[in-house]
Design a protein around this motif. Structure first.
Motif, short mmCIF file in Angstrom:
data_model
loop_
_atom_site.label_atom_id
_atom_site.label_comp_id
_atom_site.label_asym_id
_atom_site.label_seq_id
_atom_site.Cartn_x
_atom_site.Cartn_y
_atom_site.Cartn_z
N GLY A 44 0.49 -0.91 -0.21
CA GLY A 44 -0.14 0.15 0.47
C GLY A 44 0.53 1.23 0.21
O GLY A 44 0.37 2.64 0.11
N LEU A 45 2.18 1.48 -0.07
CA LEU A 45 2.92 2.35 -0.08
C LEU A 45 3.08 2.60 -1.55
O LEU A 45 2.64 2.02 -2.53
CB LEU A 45 4.32 2.67 0.77
CG LEU A 45 4.43 1.66 2.12
CD1 LEU A 45 5.61 1.35 3.05
CD2 LEU A 45 3.92 2.93 2.82
N ASP A 46 3.69 4.18 -1.76
CA ASP A 46 3.28 4.96 -2.81
C ASP A 46 4.91 4.54 -3.20
O ASP A 46 5.48 4.19 -2.35
CB ASP A 46 3.77 6.14 -3.25
CG ASP A 46 4.08 7.12 -2.10
OD1 ASP A 46 5.50 7.03 -2.29
OD2 ASP A 46 3.60 7.40 -1.15
N THR A 47 5.16 4.76 -4.75
CA THR A 47 6.36 3.69 -5.09
C THR A 47 7.81 5.07 -4.63
O THR A 47 8.99 4.38 -4.49
CB THR A 47 6.45 4.71 -7.15
OG1 THR A 47 5.72 3.10 -7.04
CG2 THR A 47 7.81 3.84 -6.94
N GLU A 48 7.73 5.88 -4.19
CA GLU A 48 8.60 6.76 -3.22
C GLU A 48 8.79 6.83 -2.33
O GLU A 48 9.89 6.76 -1.62
CB GLU A 48 8.10 8.73 -4.14
CG GLU A 48 7.76 8.68 -5.72
CD GLU A 48 9.79 8.96 -6.06
OE1 GLU A 48 10.90 9.22 -5.57
OE2 GLU A 48 9.94 8.59 -7.18
N GLU A 49 7.74 6.50 -1.52
CA GLU A 49 7.55 6.47 0.13
C GLU A 49 8.83 4.70 0.11
O GLU A 49 9.37 4.65 0.62
CB GLU A 49 6.59 6.33 0.64
CG GLU A 49 6.57 6.40 1.78
CD GLU A 49 5.08 5.91 2.86
OE1 GLU A 49 5.10 5.52 3.80
OE2 GLU A 49 3.94 6.44 1.95
N ALA A 50 8.29 3.94 -1.00
CA ALA A 50 8.86 2.81 -0.45
C ALA A 50 10.07 2.62 -0.27
O ALA A 50 11.09 2.15 -0.11
CB ALA A 50 8.05 1.42 -1.31
N GLY A 51 10.95 3.25 -1.39
CA GLY A 51 12.47 3.18 -2.20
C GLY A 51 13.19 4.20 -1.44
O GLY A 51 13.78 4.05 -1.40
N ALA A 52 12.97 5.49 -0.80
CA ALA A 52 13.06 6.23 -0.23
C ALA A 52 13.44 5.02 1.10
O ALA A 52 14.47 5.45 2.83
CB ALA A 52 12.61 6.80 0.56
#
Length: 389
Positions: free
Chosen positions: A369-377
């Motif tokens: 459920g995390l967005d791409t930027e949040e998960a990558g960071a």
């Protein structure tokens, strides 16, 4: 999970349980198909007898059942092509058989003309195949029938449309449940293969690692079926009024499934690299095996977030982050000065596996459920390698 005996065969009780569970799974997945087919056949017979003035409406319910069965797990376009192919084969067959009768050359002529007409209509493979096949049946099994109040191809077309209506309007599939049931034969073997891989790494068992890799590789066809099921579910929520309210939740679920699939492909890459590391006798610290175990556990945890109980995804995310931390420990500390050489705890293949593991973890976080930027960071911050993307 019971393991095979010394002969490589599963115990009889385990094989029996597996066979029963497989049939229960198929019943849960396709049970609604029987209801749809029964309703469609009943309605098609009634309409054919009452409104098409056909005392023996065989083609209407036959086509209705065929369309219901064909539409399970396929896209609407292919289902419509099947219907058009049946109607086209009937129309061409009836027209030519009434003129030339039944025989070998008549059969060949009917098939050629039916497929030519399908090609001119720019039909796909399903339309071409069904048109030719139906033309053969009409030319060889069904004698030409004259003086019908309604042509047989109209009877068949009505039956096919009733089959479509039943599947989309009266008794549509439950999109989310259907996709969940298609996901089961993908997730269960993946979780088992990852746990087995971790155990093989601890024992430095090359044969066990290769078996785990094979188990992950053979899931490709099941992932294809899952993708087709997602496409069918999306069409149902778009076209079936009874399922319109599920559009939003299915969109979220579809996004999670796509990233989960990407994560599973990443896990397969990890297994391939670690198997190569064992083959080359590279060091593989215990932390890496623990990380794989924990990643498999996180998949099991996250799948509960899509059940009616709707478990909190935070637990699964914590497990993923802990797994990334374990991989970093297995890899070793990065040198503070990139110009200075330093020693890693992993070999060449192990280092590549560590990178693949981070990529798989990021996709799994997005599936939670995390967005791409949040998960990558989050993965970069956990790994302490901000240059990694």
């Amino acid at each position: 999970m019971r393991r095979p005996g010394p002969t490589g065969r599963w115990p009889a009780c385990a094989r029996l349980r597996h066979a029963v569970s497989a049939r229960v799974w198929r019943f849960r997945l396709f049970g609604l198909l029987a209801v749809q087919a029964g309703v469609a056949a009943t309605l098609a017979w009634f309409v054919g007898a009452q409104f098409l003035d056909n005392p023996s409406p065989v083609l209407a319910p036959t086509t209705a059942v065929g369309i219901v069965a064909a539409s399970m797990g396929t896209r609407l376009r292919r289902t419509v092509e099947l219907l058009v192919g049946v109607v086209l084969g009937l129309a061409v067959g009836d027209a030519l058989m009434s003129l030339f009768g039944i025989g070998p050359w008549q059969t060949g002529l009917v098939v050629v003309l039916a497929i030519i007409v399908a090609v001119l209509l720019k039909g796909g493979g399903s339309l071409l195949t069904q048109a030719g096949g139906t033309a053969v049946l009409i030319a060889t099994l069904e004698p030409p029938v004259r003086e019908l109040s309604v042509p047989r191809f109209v009877d068949s077309a009505v039956g096919g449309l009733i089959g479509l209506a039943v599947g989309l309007l009266l008794v549509p599939i439950h999109p989310q449940r259907t996709v969940q049931r298609l996901a089961e034969p993908v997730l269960d073997p993946t979780i088992a293969a990852l746990h087995n891989l971790a155990a093989a790494l601890r024992r430095r068992d090359l044969g066990g690692a290769e078996q785990s890799l094979t188990g992950l590789r053979i899931l490709g066809s099941r992932m294809t079926a899952l993708d087709e099921g997602l496409g069918a579910a999306q069409e149902v929520v778009r076209l079936a009024p009874l399922r319109w309210h599920q559009r939003k939740i299915l969109a979220q679920y579809t996004r999670s499934i796509h990233h989960l699939e990407r994560s599973l492909y990443g896990c397969r890459a990890v297994a391939r690299r670690l198997t190569k590391a064992l083959r080359d006798d590279e060091p593989i610290p215990d932390e890496f095996a623990a990380a794989i175990d924990l990643l498999a556990t996180s998949v099991q945890t996250l799948r509960r977030t899509t059940t009616p109980e709707r478990a909190d995804p935070q637990e699964g995310r914590r497990q993923i982050i802990t797994a990334v931390e374990l991989v970093e420990k297995a890899q070793g500390e990065a040198a503070p000065d990139p110009t200075r050489p330093h020693t890693h705890r992993l070999g060449y293949s192990g280092m590549i596996a560590a990178g693949e593991f981070r990529t798989a973890s990021q996709d799994l976080l997005i599936a939670s459920g995390l967005d791409t930027e949040e998960a990558g960071a989050l993965v970069r911050r956990t790994s302490g390698r901000d240059e990694w993307d």
